[in-house]
Motif scaffolding. Sequence first.
Motif, mmCIF file in Angstrom:
data_model
loop_
_atom_site.group_PDB
_atom_site.id
_atom_site.type_symbol
_atom_site.label_atom_id
_atom_site.label_comp_id
_atom_site.label_asym_id
_atom_site.label_seq_id
_atom_site.Cartn_x
_atom_site.Cartn_y
_atom_site.Cartn_z
ATOM 1 N N PRO A 16 0.790 -1.236 0.000
ATOM 2 C CA PRO A 16 0.000 0.000 0.000
ATOM 3 C C PRO A 16 0.820 1.283 0.000
ATOM 4 C CG PRO A 16 -1.038 -1.606 1.439
ATOM 5 C CD PRO A 16 0.275 -2.209 0.999
ATOM 6 N N LYS A 17 1.900 1.336 0.777
ATOM 7 C CA LYS A 17 2.613 2.604 0.919
ATOM 8 C C LYS A 17 3.269 3.080 -0.380
ATOM 9 C CE LYS A 17 7.199 1.094 2.586
ATOM 10 N NZ LYS A 17 8.164 1.252 3.699
ATOM 11 N N LYS A 18 3.445 2.190 -1.346
ATOM 12 C CA LYS A 18 4.053 2.589 -2.617
ATOM 13 C C LYS A 18 3.071 3.311 -3.536
ATOM 14 C CE LYS A 18 8.089 0.816 -1.627
ATOM 15 N NZ LYS A 18 9.305 1.642 -1.443
ATOM 16 N N ASN A 19 1.774 3.276 -3.203
ATOM 17 C CA ASN A 19 0.787 4.123 -3.894
ATOM 18 C C ASN A 19 0.675 3.788 -5.382
ATOM 19 O OD1 ASN A 19 -1.175 6.094 -3.583
ATOM 20 N ND2 ASN A 19 0.219 7.807 -3.935
ATOM 21 N N ILE A 20 0.760 2.508 -5.709
ATOM 22 C CA ILE A 20 0.789 2.117 -7.119
ATOM 23 C C ILE A 20 -0.596 2.219 -7.753
ATOM 24 C CG2 ILE A 20 1.362 0.236 -8.714
ATOM 25 C CD1 ILE A 20 3.516 -0.587 -6.648
ATOM 26 N N ALA A 21 -1.662 2.062 -6.971
ATOM 27 C CA ALA A 21 -3.009 2.267 -7.517
ATOM 28 C C ALA A 21 -3.152 3.699 -8.028
ATOM 29 C CB ALA A 21 -4.060 1.965 -6.451
ATOM 30 N N PHE A 22 -2.618 4.640 -7.290
ATOM 31 C CA PHE A 22 -2.594 6.048 -7.707
ATOM 32 C C PHE A 22 -1.797 6.201 -9.000
ATOM 33 C CE2 PHE A 22 -0.014 9.950 -7.643
ATOM 34 C CZ PHE A 22 -0.977 10.949 -7.539
ATOM 35 N N THR A 23 -0.672 5.508 -9.102
ATOM 36 C CA THR A 23 0.143 5.561 -10.314
ATOM 37 C C THR A 23 -0.648 5.071 -11.519
ATOM 38 O OG1 THR A 23 2.141 5.165 -8.984
ATOM 39 C CG2 THR A 23 2.317 4.801 -11.357
ATOM 40 N N LEU A 24 -1.390 3.993 -11.350
ATOM 41 C CA LEU A 24 -2.212 3.469 -12.445
ATOM 42 C C LEU A 24 -3.268 4.491 -12.868
ATOM 43 C CD1 LEU A 24 -2.731 -0.214 -11.215
ATOM 44 C CD2 LEU A 24 -1.312 0.528 -13.151
ATOM 45 N N GLU A 25 -3.879 5.149 -11.904
ATOM 46 C CA GLU A 25 -4.880 6.173 -12.228
ATOM 47 C C GLU A 25 -4.265 7.307 -13.039
ATOM 48 O OE1 GLU A 25 -7.295 5.307 -8.052
ATOM 49 O OE2 GLU A 25 -6.227 7.207 -8.353
ATOM 50 N N CYS A 26 -3.083 7.758 -12.632
ATOM 51 C CA CYS A 26 -2.410 8.835 -13.352
ATOM 52 C C CYS A 26 -1.987 8.395 -14.746
ATOM 53 C CB CYS A 26 -1.200 9.325 -12.559
ATOM 54 S SG CYS A 26 -1.641 10.121 -10.996
ATOM 55 N N PHE A 27 -1.518 7.157 -14.853
ATOM 56 C CA PHE A 27 -1.132 6.654 -16.172
ATOM 57 C C PHE A 27 -2.350 6.541 -17.079
ATOM 58 C CE2 PHE A 27 -0.144 3.079 -19.110
ATOM 59 C CZ PHE A 27 0.859 3.717 -19.831
ATOM 60 N N ARG B 224 -0.555 -7.498 -5.891
ATOM 61 C CA ARG B 224 -0.416 -7.675 -7.340
ATOM 62 C C ARG B 224 -1.746 -7.962 -8.034
ATOM 63 N NH1 ARG B 224 4.144 -10.776 -10.949
ATOM 64 N NH2 ARG B 224 3.032 -10.612 -12.929
ATOM 65 N N SER B 225 -2.503 -8.931 -7.562
ATOM 66 C CA SER B 225 -3.761 -9.271 -8.231
ATOM 67 C C SER B 225 -4.742 -8.106 -8.185
ATOM 68 C CB SER B 225 -4.382 -10.522 -7.603
ATOM 69 O OG SER B 225 -4.655 -10.323 -6.224
ATOM 70 N N GLU B 226 -4.769 -7.388 -7.077
ATOM 71 C CA GLU B 226 -5.645 -6.228 -6.956
ATOM 72 C C GLU B 226 -5.256 -5.137 -7.942
ATOM 73 O OE1 GLU B 226 -6.250 -2.775 -3.588
ATOM 74 O OE2 GLU B 226 -6.216 -4.869 -2.898
ATOM 75 N N LEU B 227 -3.960 -4.913 -8.117
ATOM 76 C CA LEU B 227 -3.491 -3.884 -9.042
ATOM 77 C C LEU B 227 -3.729 -4.297 -10.486
ATOM 78 C CD1 LEU B 227 -0.194 -2.948 -7.186
ATOM 79 C CD2 LEU B 227 -2.223 -1.500 -7.416
ATOM 80 N N GLU B 228 -3.553 -5.562 -10.794
ATOM 81 C CA GLU B 228 -3.854 -6.042 -12.141
ATOM 82 C C GLU B 228 -5.328 -5.844 -12.464
ATOM 83 O OE1 GLU B 228 -0.469 -9.511 -12.805
ATOM 84 O OE2 GLU B 228 -2.357 -10.039 -11.818
ATOM 85 N N ALA B 229 -6.197 -6.110 -11.481
ATOM 86 C CA ALA B 229 -7.632 -5.899 -11.677
ATOM 87 C C ALA B 229 -7.948 -4.423 -11.867
ATOM 88 C CB ALA B 229 -8.407 -6.467 -10.486
ATOM 89 N N LYS B 230 -7.237 -3.557 -11.150
ATOM 90 C CA LYS B 230 -7.467 -2.115 -11.293
ATOM 91 C C LYS B 230 -7.059 -1.638 -12.679
ATOM 92 C CE LYS B 230 -6.823 2.346 -9.035
ATOM 93 N NZ LYS B 230 -8.253 2.536 -8.755
ATOM 94 N N ALA B 231 -5.924 -2.127 -13.177
ATOM 95 C CA ALA B 231 -5.503 -1.760 -14.526
ATOM 96 C C ALA B 231 -6.552 -2.179 -15.552
ATOM 97 C CB ALA B 231 -4.152 -2.396 -14.847
ATOM 98 N N GLN B 232 -7.132 -3.353 -15.338
ATOM 99 C CA GLN B 232 -8.199 -3.828 -16.225
ATOM 100 C C GLN B 232 -9.410 -2.904 -16.146
ATOM 101 O OE1 GLN B 232 -7.781 -6.834 -18.066
ATOM 102 N NE2 GLN B 232 -9.615 -6.174 -19.178
ATOM 103 N N ALA B 233 -9.793 -2.521 -14.939
ATOM 104 C CA ALA B 233 -10.957 -1.652 -14.758
ATOM 105 C C ALA B 233 -10.735 -0.275 -15.355
ATOM 106 C CB ALA B 233 -11.288 -1.540 -13.272
#
Length: 365
Positions: A200-211, A233-242
């Motif tokens: 969580p602390k790396k804020n990668i979901a935010f990075t995906l949103e910005c990308f 990882r699986s949660e972030l992959e799903a977010k990229a898909q969404a």
Amino acid sequence: MPSGKKPIVLLWENFGPNHYDRLNAVADAGYDLTAIQIASKSNMYDWEEGSSNRFRTVTLAKSHDELTPPILARKIVAAVGESDARDVFMCHYEFPGVFMAAGWLRATGRRPYAMIASKFDDYDRKWWRESGKSVLLKPYCGAIVGSERSVRYMRFLGLKDAVTGYDTLSVERLRLQNPDAIAEVDGATRPFLVVARLVPKKNIAFTLECFAQYVARNGTARRLEILGDGPLRSELEAKAQALGIAGQVDFRGLCPTAEVTEAMQRSAALLLPSIEEQYGLVVIEALASGLPVIASTQCGATDVVLDNLVNGFAVASDSHAQMLAAMEAIGTDEATRKRMAAAAYDSAERGDVRHFVAGLERLMG
């Protein structure tokens, strides 16, 4: 003890590449070094294995499970005694066994120093927890820390003698890992790069949103590569898909150091918008490869090696607008990217291990 060499001890939980950089630098500076690792495997990091013949290595146990606090303290004190060192630099002041060892060493005439990267703004602080930390730091004569914010934090906790230089890497090693540098990569297709544990602390979901916003405004010429693994990882992959960008995002998992360097040499910018980051050693790795950095102001590295608007951008970890503007400044203007890449390469020396040695020497007087 070899004639003419001053004995010194450095202690970490376990040794990874960044520790070997600092240990080798201390040994090469002419010290009789004893390097203590608490366990042969880290509880947190899956380090690449390393070794060195430049110093003496002591491993206290195969795993942490073998060490109660009193046993750990006794083993540390015994190893220091065998080294004949007066100056002892120890990480993990929060471990009860390390605290006990530091107190015993101080009481018997040694000079223990803490090695810390923490800053006051890492997360919300509670007065009672900070009071406890002040107690844990009482045995230490001083500390080598990551950034100026770390210096101020140590002084807040009552440890007045604190110097910077802790968070460093061997720039020479980083540049020799992949000597066949990729100089000519089409600037329009260089990807944005994330190198981080997927936590969580790396804020990668935010990075995906910005990308996703970047792609919507500027097209699909650039990709996003994510090097690292972790529980999200699986949660972030799903977010990229969404977000509709799954086809533009490469989750490459945990990669060897040489592959990380290769990725840095052919990317447009490193993205590190962490919400908590004591320092961010990956910033030094990027600069050594001539890679501009877009990092949050939560990263201690922004105090030391990142010059805003020169070799990268310092942004707020919750500002999509700032992050997107920085990505577009680099991603849509090749002249800006090249200028920042050259400045990044030139500024990497500020994160070199020679500053670690200099910090130790300032503390020892």
